[in-house]
Design an enzyme around this catalytic site. Structure first.
Site, mmCIF file in Angstrom:
data_model
loop_
_atom_site.group_PDB
_atom_site.id
_atom_site.type_symbol
_atom_site.label_atom_id
_atom_site.label_comp_id
_atom_site.label_asym_id
_atom_site.label_seq_id
_atom_site.Cartn_x
_atom_site.Cartn_y
_atom_site.Cartn_z
ATOM 1 N N GLY A 1 0.833 -1.163 0.029
ATOM 2 C CA GLY A 1 0.239 -0.131 -0.117
ATOM 3 C C GLY A 1 0.931 1.122 -0.191
ATOM 4 N N ARG B 1 19.128 11.049 -3.474
ATOM 5 C CA ARG B 1 20.286 12.023 -3.234
ATOM 6 C C ARG B 1 21.513 11.467 -2.422
ATOM 7 N NH1 ARG B 1 17.245 17.101 -3.990
ATOM 8 N NH2 ARG B 1 16.590 16.889 -6.472
ATOM 9 N N ARG C 1 1.147 -5.067 -5.152
ATOM 10 C CA ARG C 1 1.406 -6.215 -4.437
ATOM 11 C C ARG C 1 1.535 -7.411 -5.219
ATOM 12 N NH1 ARG C 1 -0.430 -4.235 0.582
ATOM 13 N NH2 ARG C 1 -2.331 -2.802 0.378
ATOM 14 N N CYS C 2 2.915 -7.912 -5.463
ATOM 15 C CA CYS C 2 3.218 -8.830 -6.348
ATOM 16 C C CYS C 2 3.389 -10.420 -6.110
ATOM 17 C CB CYS C 2 4.618 -8.428 -7.113
ATOM 18 S SG CYS C 2 5.117 -9.642 -8.412
ATOM 19 N N ASP D 1 4.832 -4.678 6.065
ATOM 20 C CA ASP D 1 5.530 -6.052 6.720
ATOM 21 C C ASP D 1 5.488 -7.052 5.581
ATOM 22 O OD1 ASP D 1 2.544 -7.422 8.415
ATOM 23 O OD2 ASP D 1 2.414 -6.345 6.513
ATOM 24 N N THR E 1 4.209 2.737 5.566
ATOM 25 C CA THR E 1 2.799 2.111 5.647
ATOM 26 C C THR E 1 2.097 3.036 6.620
ATOM 27 O OG1 THR E 1 1.510 0.612 6.577
ATOM 28 C CG2 THR E 1 3.615 0.680 7.521
ATOM 29 N N ASP F 1 -0.194 2.331 8.473
ATOM 30 C CA ASP F 1 -0.640 1.236 9.760
ATOM 31 C C ASP F 1 0.047 1.354 10.805
ATOM 32 O OD1 ASP F 1 -2.486 0.338 7.688
ATOM 33 O OD2 ASP F 1 -1.521 -1.353 7.275
ATOM 34 N N ASP G 1 2.443 -0.588 11.839
ATOM 35 C CA ASP G 1 2.475 -1.904 12.610
ATOM 36 C C ASP G 1 3.696 -2.435 12.599
ATOM 37 O OD1 ASP G 1 2.428 -2.272 9.873
ATOM 38 O OD2 ASP G 1 0.666 -3.818 10.141
ATOM 39 N N ARG H 1 -26.444 11.962 17.038
ATOM 40 C CA ARG H 1 -26.319 10.679 16.472
ATOM 41 C C ARG H 1 -25.134 10.267 17.203
ATOM 42 N NH1 ARG H 1 -28.134 11.788 10.227
ATOM 43 N NH2 ARG H 1 -30.210 11.047 10.478
ATOM 44 N N ARG I 1 -5.336 -2.494 9.182
ATOM 45 C CA ARG I 1 -5.350 -3.918 8.801
ATOM 46 C C ARG I 1 -5.544 -4.386 10.078
ATOM 47 N NH1 ARG I 1 -3.321 -6.262 4.314
ATOM 48 N NH2 ARG I 1 -1.953 -4.524 3.451
ATOM 49 N N GLY J 1 -10.759 13.807 19.744
ATOM 50 C CA GLY J 1 -11.685 13.861 20.932
ATOM 51 C C GLY J 1 -12.992 12.855 20.823
ATOM 52 N N GLU K 1 -15.223 9.548 21.491
ATOM 53 C CA GLU K 1 -15.593 8.971 22.615
ATOM 54 C C GLU K 1 -15.023 7.409 22.742
ATOM 55 O OE1 GLU K 1 -17.724 10.973 20.900
ATOM 56 O OE2 GLU K 1 -17.272 12.283 22.811
ATOM 57 N N LYS L 1 -23.383 10.520 28.824
ATOM 58 C CA LYS L 1 -23.781 10.975 30.381
ATOM 59 C C LYS L 1 -23.859 12.428 30.225
ATOM 60 C CE LYS L 1 -21.367 8.397 33.613
ATOM 61 N NZ LYS L 1 -19.966 8.134 33.991
ATOM 62 N N LEU M 1 -9.285 7.241 1.256
ATOM 63 C CA LEU M 1 -8.495 8.793 1.350
ATOM 64 C C LEU M 1 -7.481 8.988 2.590
ATOM 65 C CD1 LEU M 1 -9.923 10.834 3.915
ATOM 66 C CD2 LEU M 1 -12.024 10.282 2.712
ATOM 67 N N GLN M 2 -7.600 7.952 3.214
ATOM 68 C CA GLN M 2 -6.515 8.049 4.378
ATOM 69 C C GLN M 2 -5.292 7.775 3.880
ATOM 70 O OE1 GLN M 2 -8.202 5.594 8.031
ATOM 71 N NE2 GLN M 2 -9.210 4.888 6.212
HETATM 72 O O1 F6P Z 1 -1.166 -1.342 4.560
HETATM 73 C C1 F6P Z 1 -1.928 -0.281 4.328
HETATM 74 C C2 F6P Z 1 -3.313 -0.555 4.045
HETATM 75 O O2 F6P Z 1 -4.082 0.585 3.555
HETATM 76 C C3 F6P Z 1 -4.376 -1.010 5.025
HETATM 77 O O3 F6P Z 1 -4.661 0.012 6.197
HETATM 78 C C4 F6P Z 1 -5.483 -1.675 4.436
HETATM 79 O O4 F6P Z 1 -6.068 -2.789 5.181
HETATM 80 C C5 F6P Z 1 -4.689 -2.083 2.940
HETATM 81 O O5 F6P Z 1 -3.990 -1.286 3.050
HETATM 82 C C6 F6P Z 1 -5.611 -1.983 1.935
HETATM 83 O O6 F6P Z 1 -5.255 -2.342 0.988
HETATM 84 P P1 F6P Z 1 -5.787 -2.111 -0.739
HETATM 85 O O7 F6P Z 1 -5.414 -0.705 -1.130
HETATM 86 O O8 F6P Z 1 -4.848 -3.157 -1.450
HETATM 87 O O9 F6P Z 1 -7.191 -2.385 -0.801
#
Ligand code: F6P
Length: 326
Positions: A14, A28, A75-76, A106, A129, A131, A133, A166, A175, A189, A191, A215, A257-258
């Protein structure tokens, strides 16, 4: 493998904001140290299909601020087979590439570990990444930008959540890791956060409701880490509809978008430092390590440790969120 004269760079898995800053830094720093550089397109796939181009300093101009990766990524599947890796190695030799710097998560570093062992190729990894992680580094390249993107979205969702009184479940990426959800919840902020790391121990929805949902508020935002372990935001919305029908529930899934956007200062700086450090590492004779930043110092983390999937979530963060969301 003998003396290193030419370094190949690839981005894999990703994409993450800051990958371009890392490509720039590796290129560089290598040229500064009289090494030549080759950009490999589409991750490991480009090694197999020989999509490789010589990089000069100007190839990486004007990219530090750009999201995504100019090298493209993939992803190969083929690289997970011995036959695929054999072709990759032949192409590396043909192109005169002596070492690889791999920017990815990873899965990408696992590929590097296997390839390095099989063919005695010096490989250095950079943690790229959103993530966060990978073990051994405080943060990964792209994580800070993704967190800020999440905050931006939640600030907007809060306006409508408050107006309609709501309960919102907002699903974020990660992931199988809860860093984006937990720190995103603290910083926005929100909850509560529902994260995979605690999903088997407690019913996090029960806990959230029991701990005083509404509350003193008439709307709530709960961040849910995407993962088969949590079940995702839709799962919790369905549960609330059945178990607590008095609440007006909505779901928002932030999705890809993240992964986009211009990298934050933090991501540009760590990508630049780690990229430069990868060339230092190669020249020192390091192999099969991921570059990390721990307590603001560059560290070398063996691939096997970095990808073990056990980067811990601090229980203190869970407590902070609980205390501050009353
Ligand atoms: O590892 C980065 C990530 O964005 C994860 O948070 C998510 O689960 C995954 O890749 C989504 O992968 P793809 O873009 O292949 O759907």
């Amino acid at each position: 493998m003998g003396e290193i004269k030419c370094v190949g760079i690839l981005t894999s898995g990703g994409d993450a904001p800051g990958m371009n800053a890392a490509i720039r830094a590796i290129t560089r720093a290598a040229i500064y140290n009289n090494l030549s550089v080759k950009g490999i397109y589409r991750g490991y796939r480009g090694l197999i299909t020989d999509e490789i181009q010589e990089f000069k300093t100007e190839n990486v101009s004007n990219i530090i601020q750009r999201g995504g990766t100019i090298l493209k990524t993939a992803r190969c599947k083929e690289f997970t087979t011995p036959e695929g890796r054999a072709i990759a190695y032949e192409n590396m030799k043909k192109e005169g590439i002596d070492a690889l710097v791999i920017i990815g998560g990873d899965g990408s570093l696992t590929g590097a570990r296997i390839f390095a062992q099989e063919y005695d190729v010096p490989c250095i990894g950079l943690p790229g990444t959103i993530d966060n992680d990978l073990y051994g580094t405080d943060t990964t390249i792209g994580y800070d930008t993704a967190l800020n993107t999440i905050l931006d979205a939640i600030d907007k969702i809060r306006d409508t959540a408050t107006s309609h009184e709501r309960l919102f479940f907002v699903e974020v990426m990660g992931r199988d890791a809860g860093f984006l959800a937990l720190n995103g919840a603290i910083a926005s902020g929100s909850e509560a956060a529902i994260i995979p790391e605690f999903s088997t121990e407690v019913d996090q929805l029960e806990e959230f409701i029991k701990n005083g949902f509404r509350k003193s508020k008439n709307s709530s935002i709960v961040l849910v880490a995407e993962s088969p372990i949590t079940g995702g935001a839709m799962h919790f919305a369905e549960r609330v509809k059945k178990e607590y029908p008095q609440y007006d529930v909505r779901v928002s899934i932030l999705g890809h978008l993240q992964r986009g956007g211009s990298p934050t200062a933090h991501d540009r700086i760590i990508a630049s430092r780690m990229g430069a450090a990868s060339i230092d590492a190669l020249m020192e004779g390091q192999r099969n390590v991921m570059i990390g930043i721990n307590h603001d110092e560059i560290v070398y983390v063996p691939f096997t440790k970095a990808i073990k999937n056990d980067k811990p979530i601090k229980p203190e963060l869970v407590n902070v969120l609980r205390e501050l969301s009353i």
